[in-house]
Scaffold this motif. Structure first.
Motif, short mmCIF file in Angstrom:
data_model
loop_
_atom_site.label_atom_id
_atom_site.label_comp_id
_atom_site.label_asym_id
_atom_site.label_seq_id
_atom_site.Cartn_x
_atom_site.Cartn_y
_atom_site.Cartn_z
N UNK A 1 1.89 -1.14 0.16
CA UNK A 1 0.81 -0.67 1.03
C UNK A 1 1.29 -0.68 2.48
N UNK A 2 2.06 -1.70 2.82
CA UNK A 2 2.57 -1.83 4.18
C UNK A 2 3.55 -0.73 4.51
N UNK B 1 -8.05 -0.47 -4.17
CA UNK B 1 -8.60 0.89 -4.32
C UNK B 1 -8.05 1.82 -3.23
N UNK B 2 -8.04 1.32 -2.00
CA UNK B 2 -7.51 2.12 -0.90
C UNK B 2 -6.03 2.44 -1.11
N UNK C 1 -4.15 5.98 -1.45
CA UNK C 1 -3.10 6.36 -0.50
C UNK C 1 -1.80 6.72 -1.21
N UNK C 2 -1.46 5.93 -2.26
CA UNK C 2 -0.21 6.18 -2.97
C UNK C 2 -0.38 7.20 -4.09
N UNK C 3 -1.62 7.68 -4.25
CA UNK C 3 -1.91 8.70 -5.28
C UNK C 3 -1.41 8.25 -6.65
N UNK C 4 -1.81 7.04 -7.03
CA UNK C 4 -1.34 6.46 -8.28
C UNK C 4 -2.41 5.56 -8.87
N UNK D 1 -8.30 4.12 -7.71
CA UNK D 1 -8.95 4.49 -6.46
C UNK D 1 -10.40 4.90 -6.67
N UNK D 2 -10.67 5.40 -7.88
CA UNK D 2 -12.06 5.76 -8.21
C UNK D 2 -12.64 4.75 -9.19
#
Lengths: 277, 277, 277
Positions: B134-135, B163-164, B168-171, B185-186
């Motif tokens: 994430x970082x 979730x965020x 962000x990483x679309x995974x 994420x959902x």
């Protein structure tokens, strides 16, 4: 004194379990999984990394480094050198397991160069490997120390040889076999634990070196750490042997040795340790 | 809904067993044998290949690819990139296990580049590794997402962070720990199976990633596959713990975890699954 | 004749145990530990070394060399060639385990080149791998031997195919599957030992090749050594299956197979061997 030693080793074990030190390994791919599980069994945390691109960083966050020459290639030998130098520079204790030294010139030469370029807190091997290391040193002095072992070497002669070699190599030697010997050249101890059947399990030597690395993480006394590692391995081997079921052989023995290390306590160590010398 | 999920995961397990999908691994040499046996235990077929000369061909005949960064070197990193691109091009699902991300710059950078060059269906790691990922993303946006975790992160904060990050990483993220979290994420699900003793066995994380790879082979729903893999691993850990004999430790536990996966059934999964969220 | 064979194989086992021959492996990192423990279980001594800098020296002190293509890279392929040539030059018997031949062009081509540059005493693989090897040969002659296997290959057709391929490749073939076949082109034997569950354990084929290497160390008759290795593996698999406890699965089965080899005796071999042909 031996009684005190046993108590102190139990305390050291508790210290490993309380601090879960990170033990970096650059090791062979044959027994690496067993080394990782043995490191976890004794209460430490293993990390295996052998790329030249990360070994300096990895060893810098570790509490000890174990270098094992069981399977070598150009990339890992370069990584061993880089990591060993960094460990020395940072004051991180180093264990060398010179697997197969003497078997091929490549192994012998790799070990020779490692000994030239770094100082190892402990070198753990069998007598034949240690004789090769002593011979390496001797060669440069024109004397053949291995002659000492011609014929049936007596325990006393072995002791003197190990003590001399430890002093010459400026290290603590942990020589494992039917009877184990640990010496830093000043202090020497024989350990009569273990089982001959351990030789039928691949990696018992490598796992012993991992244990030494774990103990070096929590004491500055390399002799003491080497003794603790060798003793734990021998006692785990004995307990595991006692737990074997009738149809079980060397594969189950491997698991039971690691299991026994997992359940080792200071009390069990003190009760079973057979230290002399 | 949770009841339906449990049933669906059981159906997915049966599907793996019926189709024995080929799961290609580019993985570390520490836990590779356990990953192979775990893949077989769940009913899939493992193949390990990491040469640049064959990974494109191998992944093309596989049903999923698992990339694990546990031990890296120049050759295998190049192979990971080549295989990941080919997998994306062929629509073959990809799992990333970013072992040790954050421990050294080399690992972190390798993971960063993998994330840039390929899309992963699932990323499975511990919270610390996912925070590094994430970082990585945040850095390019000038925000320090890791601040969220200062102090004692509460479960709700963790959920929002995961979730965020998944978005962000679309995974789909599968974050394993005391409580596991899976989110695309959902949809988000907490899994409260597993045992703390699993942390004393090397490779439980790697094996979990192998399971995710096996499930991705039989469904297009990555969230569902990740959930199935994490759930099977946790439940196998629980069953295996119950089967441990008094003297057994982490080595036997490893075997019993794989054994438990071997005997997992849809009914056992449904009976033991503790899903919330 | 079959009765005599069983007795002779028991004698061969005793010979391995009495001489503990060194078996050099250049093998994959997935099952290498199991191969080492299996080699020890049968009474031989394993050494794994795959650097171009030492394989010639290592094979020169070994009693047999096992080359296994389970995980390949440029460095190990070069080492395989160097070691194989040296083994041939020194008269040291060679086993090839062409893992995954046919799966990728790289594996197939590596195996093709090994077969061109060295003579192997025994090649052990499954039928699909051996078909690829036969096809390699055929291609250069413009005939498609694999056509023989279209439809349901009958045992008799398989026998003829294996015998022809053994003669063409000038080797002994050990083809393992539901029924194993060993042939040197003149003598052929079917072995009906083993369990289907062995396919759920990674490395049973690799371990079988290690056993063949151990037996080749103590006899000049490659057919006989291959038969002994395949038979020991099958019988160990049967005994181990009988020792499995209710909750045990493929990980425990792996251990119990090695354990069973550890406890194999000439009498048990003779009592269980199911040889026909």
């Amino acid at each position: 004194m031996r009684h005190q030693l046993k108590t102190d080793i139990g305390t050291l074990l508790d210290k490993v379990r309380a601090s879960t030190p990170l033990v970096h390994h650059i090791t062979n791919y044959v027994t690496v999984n067993d080394c990782a599980n043995m490191t976890l069994a004794i209460g430490a945390s293993p990390v295996m990394a052998d790329s030249i691109h990360e070994v300096r960083d990895m060893v810098s966050i570790a509490a000890a480094l174990v270098i094992n020459t069981g399977t070598l290639n150009e990339a890992t030998v370069a990584a061993m050198h880089a990591a060993a130098k960094q460990a020395n520079a940072k004051g991180i204790p180093l264990v060398l397991d010179p697997v197969g030294a003497g078997a091929t010139p490549y192994r012998t030469e790799t070990v020779r160069q490692l000994l030239q370029q770094a100082r190892f807190s402990v070198i753990r091997g069998n007598l034949s490997e240690i004789r090769v290391l002593a011979g390496l040193d001797e060669k440069t002095r024109g004397v053949d120390a291995t002659a000492v072992f011609d014929g049936n070497a007596l325990q006393q002669e072995t002791r003197i040889f190990i003590e001399n070699t430890a002093r010459k190599l400026n290290t603590t030697l942990a020589v494992t076999g039917a009877v184990d010997i640990v010496s830093d050249g000043k202090r020497t101890c024989f350990i009569e634990n273990g089982r001959p059947e351990m030789a039928r399990v691949t990696g018992t030597g490598c796992m012993c070196s991992s244990l030494v690395g774990a103990f070096l993480s929590v004491t500055d006394d390399a002799f003491f750490a080497a003794l603790a590692g060798v003793l734990c391995m021998g006692i785990a081997g004995e307990i595991a042997y006692g737990n074997l079921q009738p149809q079980e052989g060397n594969a189950s023995y491997r698991n039971r040795i690691i299991d026994a290390a997992y359940h080792l306590t200071a009390a069990r160590l003190a009760g079973r340790a057979r230290l002399t010398g």
